[in-house]
Design an enzyme around this catalytic site. Sequence first.
Site, mmCIF file in Angstrom:
data_model
loop_
_atom_site.group_PDB
_atom_site.id
_atom_site.type_symbol
_atom_site.label_atom_id
_atom_site.label_comp_id
_atom_site.label_asym_id
_atom_site.label_seq_id
_atom_site.Cartn_x
_atom_site.Cartn_y
_atom_site.Cartn_z
ATOM 1 N N HIS A 14 20.442 12.474 -37.750
ATOM 2 C CA HIS A 14 19.284 12.262 -36.866
ATOM 3 C C HIS A 14 19.393 13.284 -35.740
ATOM 4 O O HIS A 14 20.381 13.266 -34.995
ATOM 5 C CB HIS A 14 19.308 10.850 -36.286
ATOM 6 N N GLU A 195 22.954 -0.744 -44.589
ATOM 7 C CA GLU A 195 23.857 -0.341 -43.497
ATOM 8 C C GLU A 195 24.435 -1.619 -42.887
ATOM 9 O O GLU A 195 25.648 -1.787 -42.815
ATOM 10 C CB GLU A 195 23.090 0.478 -42.452
HETATM 11 N N1 HPA Z 1 20.715 3.492 -38.573
HETATM 12 C C1 HPA Z 1 19.449 3.161 -38.363
HETATM 13 N N2 HPA Z 1 18.671 3.852 -37.550
HETATM 14 C C2 HPA Z 1 19.176 4.916 -36.932
HETATM 15 C C3 HPA Z 1 20.468 5.305 -37.113
HETATM 16 C C4 HPA Z 1 21.280 4.550 -37.984
HETATM 17 O O1 HPA Z 1 22.479 4.826 -38.229
HETATM 18 N N3 HPA Z 1 20.667 6.399 -36.343
HETATM 19 C C5 HPA Z 1 19.499 6.676 -35.736
HETATM 20 N N4 HPA Z 1 18.592 5.776 -36.080
HETATM 21 ZN ZN ZN Z 2 21.116 7.128 -39.959
#
Ligand code: HPA
Ligand code: ZN
Length: 330
Positions: A14, A195
């Site tokens: 990102h 995640e």
């Molecule tokens: N996960 C979800 N959204 C995000 C992340 C991440 O690791 N990094 C920046 N936005």
């Molecule tokens: Zn990410």
Amino acid sequence: MDIRALPKAELHLHIEGTLEPELVFALANRNNISLPWANVEELRELYNFSNLQSFLDLYYQSMTALRTRDDFFDLGLAYLARAHADGVRHAEIFFDPQAHLENGLEFEDVLGGLSDALGQAQGQYGISGGLIMCFLRDKGPQAALQMLEIAEPYVGHLLGVGLDSTEIGYPSELYSQAFDRAGELGLHRVAHAGEEGPPEYVWGALRALGAERIDHGLRSLEDEELVAHLIAQRIPLTCCPFSNVRLKAIADLAKHPLQVMLERGMLATLNSDDPAYFGGYLGDNFTHTIAALGLNDAQVVQLCHNSIAASFASPERKAELFALLAAAVE
Ligand code: HPA
Ligand code: ZN
């Protein structure tokens, strides 16, 4: 083996997550914005997260310092210089335009600054790549559709769309319309899933969004049927071990399932996610993860190979990158 020098692609990064505290203050100064922190040290002390949301709160607050096209150019080029030093030859970069539009920016300035940085890095470092526009899950499905409509005139400057931000409570299926439309526009489709959320979020991203890659996908291993599907369909996972440790998805690097994924023949890749916040860029992610898991040289080369295979580079560019990798390991 000189791990840093090995040619590789970065597929989960990102650009706003490369905003170093020093740059937050420099940009705020340049843009006449007041920040809620007294100095860089005070901001850096907050880089101690308990989960994804605690990170996101600070991530969105810090990016209010980004206000102009030049800011995005500088941010992009600073990342690409670091990536070059870590052997990155191809970078597919996420950005979060919904957050910047809320801060009063024009989409064209965000996209223009980042595109110019990629153009410069192409000439200066020979790095190829592209931009992946992420929809913010917590803004909801309607906002995703609106964002895509704003981006439509610029679709030729985008490589694809992604899905990020708060995962739990925002199942992948909610965004199927936006992803269908992105597919019609000829864009690649990827999504963060698994995640923090369970394997159902990964299934949703595959079935409802047509995701070609899964970002993180950490919890996929909890579902044997899903693992078999990912292997059979050669669907890449973009793993980010530093991120998973800092956001407490895993206890420590040695517990990361990356090695298991490789041993099972999954198309796993190694990436840095938000390196300014999580303790290091791609080279550091490689060296520390390799040491913690005890990966052998063949597995390290496999990771580089996977990153090229899993990228959206053209067949010609992939062949070039594979040849560079082969020459580097000779
Ligand atoms: N996960 C979800 N959204 C995000 C992340 C991440 O690791 N990094 C920046 N936005
Ligand atoms: Zn990410």
